[in-house]
Design an enzyme around this catalytic site. Structure first.
Site, PDB file in Angstrom:
ATOM      1  N   ASP A  86       0.807  -1.226   0.000  1.00  9.21           N
ATOM      2  CA  ASP A  86       0.000   0.000   0.000  1.00  9.21           C
ATOM      3  C   ASP A  86       0.841   1.277   0.000  1.00  9.21           C
ATOM      4  O   ASP A  86       1.999   1.284   0.435  1.00  9.21           O
ATOM      5  CB  ASP A  86      -0.887   0.031   1.254  1.00  9.21           C
ATOM      6  CG  ASP A  86      -2.104  -0.870   1.117  1.00  9.21           C
ATOM      7  OD1 ASP A  86      -2.128  -1.718   0.216  1.00  9.21           O
ATOM      8  OD2 ASP A  86      -3.032  -0.714   1.937  1.00  9.21           O
ATOM      9  N   HIS A 233       3.446  -2.475   3.322  1.00 10.26           N
ATOM     10  CA  HIS A 233       3.566  -1.128   2.771  1.00 10.26           C
ATOM     11  C   HIS A 233       4.924  -0.920   2.097  1.00 10.26           C
ATOM     12  O   HIS A 233       5.958  -1.285   2.659  1.00 10.26           O
ATOM     13  CB  HIS A 233       3.385  -0.084   3.880  1.00 10.26           C
ATOM     14  CG  HIS A 233       2.011  -0.088   4.470  1.00 10.26           C
ATOM     15  ND1 HIS A 233       1.600  -1.035   5.404  1.00 10.26           N
ATOM     16  CD2 HIS A 233       0.944   0.723   4.267  1.00 10.26           C
ATOM     17  CE1 HIS A 233       0.345  -0.796   5.738  1.00 10.26           C
ATOM     18  NE2 HIS A 233      -0.076   0.265   5.074  1.00 10.26           N
TER      19      HIS A 233
END
Length: 263
Positions: A86, A233
């Protein structure tokens, strides 16, 4: 008294009386006229102030539902594990993850923030070129996006799609992930209208909180199973520990479950 002396005396008396009468008169007072410069200046008239228009109040945010709405994708769709990253793309960390995935001959899903995609279009193009999937992750990582009016949600997702397609014109954007996982039913309706499937997760090592790599590894390995969707992430802060963790996690998850594309 001689006549000449008497005449002189009478003349002196007349002069004396005349002098006393003149000295008793009150001198006439002269009233001074005010000069033009001493006249009070008229006060300037106040300048008209522009009228201030009060902006309309912002719409109130809808309350978050007490539980997540139905219909979220939390499984890979096959026995293998799906990796998702992400908040990118990021010029420092996205290339590192791409290199690790390339070395392991596996693919992942990149959930892109619109502002980042606009800033680094070459990385969006590289992600697509190397065979990875794309996911819309809102324009600016708005954790309250799902609570906003439907028109705002639609405008946000469409804007993000446009910049992704500007970098990779023919790439399909299959998924949408709400930042922070703060989903609402209204948001799911808009996403589906735009052809986006709502992507959640089943494994969250909370790497966004910058734990050490060892803890990220432990959290993923203890929670992952066949069909898991792992959230990590590649942007949004210092992801050094995530990069270090992935050097062990990617080959280990591939060996134990297989790493697959989302279906």
């Amino acid at each position: 008294m001689r006549p000449r002396t008497l005449l002189a005396f009478a003349l002196g008396l007349v002069l004396l009386v005349a002098g006393c009468g003149g000295s008793g008169k009150t001198p006439q007072r002269v009233t001074a006229q005010p000069s033009a410069s001493a006249a009070p200046k008229p006060s300037p008239s106040p300048k008209p102030q522009p009228s201030r228009t009060t902006p309309p109040p912002k719409p109130k945010l809808r309350p978050l539902p007490k539980k997540l709405p139905a219909g979220l994708h939390r499984r890979s769709g096959s026995p293998g594990v799906a990796l998702t990253f992400d908040d990118g793309p990021d010029p420092r960390y996205t290339p590192q993850i791409l290199a690790q995935l390339r070395a392991a001959h596996v693919t992942a899903t990149f959930c892109l923030v619109g502002k980042q995609a606009k800033r680094y279009p070459h990385l969006v193009a590289q992600i697509v070129r190397e065979g990875h999937q794309l996911c819309n992750h809102s324009w600016r990582h708005d954790v309250d996006l799902g609570r906003r009016p439907a028109a705002e949600i639609r405008a946000d997702l469409e804007r993000t799609n446009r910049v992704i397609h500007a970098a990779a014109p023919k790439a399909p954007i299959t998924w949408f992930r709400q930042p922070g996982g703060r989903w609402t039913a209204e948001e799911l309706v808009v996403a589906r209208q735009l052809g986006l499937r709502p992507l959640h997760w089943s494994v969250d090592p909370q790497d966004w909180d910058h734990p050490p790599a060892k803890k990220i590894i432990t959290r993923v390995e203890s929670a992952a199973h066949h069909g898991s969707v792992v959230l990590m992430h590649d942007a949004g802060g210092d992801r050094t520990q995530t990069m270090a963790a992935c050097r062990r996690l990617i080959p280990d998850l591939k060996r134990r479950y297989g790493i697959v594309r989302l279906r």
